[in-house]
Enzyme design. Structure first.
Site, short mmCIF file in Angstrom:
data_model
loop_
_atom_site.label_atom_id
_atom_site.label_comp_id
_atom_site.label_asym_id
_atom_site.label_seq_id
_atom_site.Cartn_x
_atom_site.Cartn_y
_atom_site.Cartn_z
N ASN B 104 5.98 0.30 -9.03
CA ASN B 104 4.51 0.31 -9.10
C ASN B 104 3.95 1.73 -8.95
O ASN B 104 3.20 2.04 -8.03
CB ASN B 104 3.90 -0.64 -8.07
CG ASN B 104 4.31 -0.34 -6.64
OD1 ASN B 104 5.28 0.36 -6.40
ND2 ASN B 104 3.57 -0.86 -5.69
N ASN B 288 1.56 -6.22 3.63
CA ASN B 288 1.71 -7.38 2.75
C ASN B 288 3.19 -7.64 2.51
O ASN B 288 3.87 -6.78 1.99
CB ASN B 288 1.00 -7.11 1.42
CG ASN B 288 0.77 -8.38 0.65
OD1 ASN B 288 0.89 -9.47 1.19
ND2 ASN B 288 0.47 -8.25 -0.62
N ASP B 315 10.53 -1.40 3.06
CA ASP B 315 9.30 -1.51 2.28
C ASP B 315 8.41 -0.30 2.57
O ASP B 315 7.20 -0.41 2.75
CB ASP B 315 8.54 -2.82 2.57
CG ASP B 315 7.37 -3.03 1.61
OD1 ASP B 315 7.26 -2.30 0.61
OD2 ASP B 315 6.55 -3.94 1.88
N HIS B 319 0.80 5.83 2.57
CA HIS B 319 -0.58 5.98 2.11
C HIS B 319 -1.22 7.15 2.86
O HIS B 319 -0.90 7.39 4.02
CB HIS B 319 -1.40 4.72 2.38
CG HIS B 319 -0.99 3.54 1.57
ND1 HIS B 319 -1.20 3.45 0.22
CD2 HIS B 319 -0.36 2.39 1.92
CE1 HIS B 319 -0.73 2.29 -0.23
NE2 HIS B 319 -0.21 1.63 0.78
#
Lengths: 308, 438
Positions: B104, B288, B315, B319
């Protein structure tokens, strides 16, 4: 003011019963001011209050504005459409810009739960929560408590039924926190989709049968029911809602004569409450509006006195 | 980063506890590295240690280089969050010699050119092995298949729409069938969009109390179930990423006993924390799938203990601070996890709960992902590439986000006191990181 040490009012969950009672007592004094010929006091003269509303509101914003004016503060209103947030500025940057203009009190209405909790520690200014998402609306619950206390003389041991869309309601959550802290018994009533059983962990009773609850209630607080796009999956429609949960004329007869009927507004006449019932003798809906002014004056006075 | 003093043809790692689950080996021994591969002492010319560099590993565990198969490197497109270079440095500091990066990015890794760019970039700047995954669907939109065969030729190790979840079961079925032909495992982020809606925290007590939109456990479980049925139908492997819910563990356990090609992965935050952590609306706890209840945590621990859940991963989702410094609803999901995961798992699984021993923990970080992704890695066999992690299982340390090698700082574990961490990371025989390098 040893009983009040907070610069912010973010919610009722964090307040003690003593702090809540102190706000209500302070509001008593301000309520009297509203009955005088000169309705203004100099308590916040020279202070600047910003009504920072990221979500549309007329009645809460107007009430805060009038409360601030009566305390002699200067007031600026900023709405979502006019704010820089639509240009991509973050909430924090917008708020810090307002603070750089020497705003002393920020009254925040926001669609995201926790937005005031996010801003308060990042600002020197007072942050007053005027409703954040489905989280809290502390001044609404305070004015509800004030109204109950005024009309019934007490709050402890009263049975308060809150009826309607509880899941998405900040008014319901603040009322639950405030009422239970002050010793009231709370029953939540509404469809199972909007009043999940999980709420019982907050120390209240959940019921899906309004007729079982009404005869025992000392106060019924009706919440506005909306059947907008985001609610379509939660219940079949407003007429079915009225059929199952509306406070109709017939149902109102089940109430004790001294039971108070409350509503935070705006009312959907004929949906959650019949028009005649809303205007009837047991209704204190307009008292709530009047008391909202006194309660908000008290909150602005107490927090404004701590900030800066 | 290169260290000339170790850039020699031979290195001996002395007196460490060599744990190599692939070879069922657990003994105090010396490990020899010759020309970047695991060798034998007899291969060193002349006397023992003649000309060889020495590393004293007394009191340390000598492990095959750890593999994290769930990492977001953010490049191309979001280099303000992380780059391939910084992400690889963070991996090295966390003890990882191989990381698998998610597609992504911007543009998304749904085409061979982007895969080639990532591989070229990694070859140029990354201190650890970076293995890309490719998208299942074009533009990660869940509408039509990405060129999965060409992605395979370009060198992806798996396909996944991670961060997104294909809602159309027919498309997912065909993706799994097609991936079976190409020989690529399918990794899935299990989230049913209609059940989850705009949910941001676990649906339960805290979502009710705080008025935050709830993300029900069933929103994960229903897709785990879907994946079990499709893995069975297509007779091909589907790996369920970051399992958070008790029901998912139960479903995977039942399916694996029937031999279905399904697996599940655990991230440290899902066992280190519960949904109570969101009480103060701190967006570093916004993840998430979300942090769930104590019962979910216990089910995941049981799933690890009985072998239902086989993979450990971070994961790693870096950010920028300004992106997390917003209202809870508006904040992006994720934790920068590479530099804390080993310490957290050592504490939570080995030291505290004793759900698994250190051998199994290393196996879950090496043999298991290598088997799933068919990697030539995760072992200290003679002749294998010398990817080695030295672990001090008892070193007490405090997480300090300001010391992160990652560009980002979004970790809820700042200030946590942990026992055990990687102290040296060796890739292809070269030390790419050691403690106190920072």
């Amino acid at each position: 003011m040893t009983r009040w040490k907070r610069k912010d009012l973010l919610g009722l969950r964090e307040l003690s019963a003593d702090e809540i009672n102190f706000i209500l007592e302070t509001a008593d004094a301000f309520k009297q001011v509203g009955t005088r010929e000169i309705k203004k006091v100099p308590a916040l003269r020279g202070k600047t209050l910003v009504n920072f509303f990221i979500e549309p509101s007329t009645r809460t914003r107007t009430s805060f504005e009038l409360a601030a004016v009566r305390l002699s503060a200067d007031v600026i209103n900023i709405s979502a459409a006019a704010s820089s947030l639509t240009k991509g500025e973050t909430l924090k940057d917008t708020a810090r810009n307002l603070e750089a203009l020497h705003a002393d009190i920020l009254v925040l209405r926001h669609s995201s739960a926790g937005a005031p909790q996010f801003l308060a520690p990042r600002l020197k200014a007072s942050v007053i929560n005027a409703g954040d998402g489905a989280h809290e609306h502390p001044t609404q619950a305070l004015l509800d408590l004030y109204t109950i206390r005024e009309r019934r003389g007490r709050i402890d041991n009263l049975h308060v039924a809150i009826i309607g869309d509880i899941l998405f309601s900040r008014v319901a959550r603040s009322n639950i926190f405030g009422l239970t802290k002050l010793g009231a018994r709370v029953t939540l009533v509404g469809p199972s989709t909007l009043v999940p059983r999980e709420f019982e962990k907050l120390g209240v009773t959940v019921s899906h049968k309004i007729d079982n609850v009404l005869p025992d209630a000392d106060v019924v607080n009706l919440l506005r029911i909306q059947h907008e796009r985001q609610r379509k999956e939660y219940f079949p429609g407003t007429s079915e809602y009225t059929n199952l949960f509306g406070l109709t004329k017939e149902r109102a007869k089940m109430l004790k004569p001294e039971c108070l009927i409350m509503h935070p507004g705006p009312i959907n006449r004929g949906v959650e409450i019949d028009s005649e019932v809303a205007d009837g003798l047991q209704s204190v809906i307009l008292d709530q509006v009047t008391n909202g002014l006194a309660v908000r004056m008290a909150v602005l006075y107490l927090c404004g006195g701590i900030a800066g | 980063m290169r260290y000339p003093d170790y850039d020699m043809s031979a290195t001996i790692i002395r007196n460490g506890r060599v744990i190599d689950p692939a070879n069922k080996r657990d003994e105090v021994a010396d490990l020899v590295i010759i020309d970047g591969r695991i060798g034998q002492k007899s291969e060193i010319r002349g006397q023992e240690s003649d000309g060889a560099a020495e590393i004293d590993a007394s009191g340390l565990i000598v492990s095959p280089g750890l593999i994290d198969m769930h990492v977001h490197l953010r490049e191309p497109g979001f280099s303000h969050k992380e780059t391939i270079e910084s992400g690889a440095r963070a991996a090295a500091a966390g003890g990882f010699t191989t990381i698998v990066c998610m597609p992504n990015t911007s543009p998304p890794a749904d085409n061979p050119a982007t895969i080639a760019w990532i591989k070229d970039r990694a070859a140029e700047v990354a201190s650890v092995n970076v293995l890309p995954t490719g998208a299942i669907s074009r533009n990660l939109e869940g509408e039509e298949l990405a060129p999965i065969g060409s992605l395979g030729q370009a060198g992806v190790v798996a396909i996944t729409d991670d961060g997104h979840c294909i809602q159309n079961h027919e498309l997912m079925r065909r993706a799994v069938e097609y991936a079976s032909m190409v020989g690529l495992p399918v990794l899935d982020h299990c989230q049913d969009y209609s059940l989850v809606g705009n949910g941001v925290v676990h649906e339960g007590y805290w979502s009710t109390l705080l008025g935050l939109p709830g993300w029900p456990a069933a929103g994960e479980e229903v897709i785990v179930m879907r994946n079990i049925l499709l893995a069975e139908l297509c007779d091909h492997h589907i790996h369920c990423q970051h399992i958070s819910a008790a029901g998912s563990v139960r479903l995977i356990r039942e399916a694996r006993t029937r031999g279905v090609k399904i697996s599940g992965e655990v991230c440290p935050h899902h066992i280190a924390l519960t949904d109570e952590a969101v009480e103060n609306f701190n967006t570093n706890y916004k993840i998430n799938p979300p942090l769930r209840s104590q019962a979910d945590v216990e089910a995941i621990l049981e799933g690890i203990a009985d072998g239902t859940l086989t993979i450990l991963a971070s994961d790693h989702a870096p950010h920028a601070e300004f992106e997390k410094e917003v209202e809870f609803d508006a904040a992006p999901f994720g934790i920068a996890g590479l530099e804390t995961e080993l310490g957290l798992f050592l504490n939570l699984l080995v030291h505290k709960c004793r759900k698994v021993d250190i051998r199994r923990l290393i196996e879950m970080y090496t043999v298991e992902p290598a088997k799933l992704l068919k990697l030539d890695a995760g072992t200290l066999s003679i002749g294998a590439l010398a990817d080695v992690t030295l672990i001090d299982p008892n070193l007490e340390w405090t997480v300090k986000i300001e010391n992160f090698q990652s560009v980002s700082r979004n970790s809820p574990f700042d200030g946590w006191k942990l026992r055990g961490r990687a102290v040296r990371t060796i890739v292809g025989g070269e030390t790419v990181w050691k403690l106190n390098d920072a």
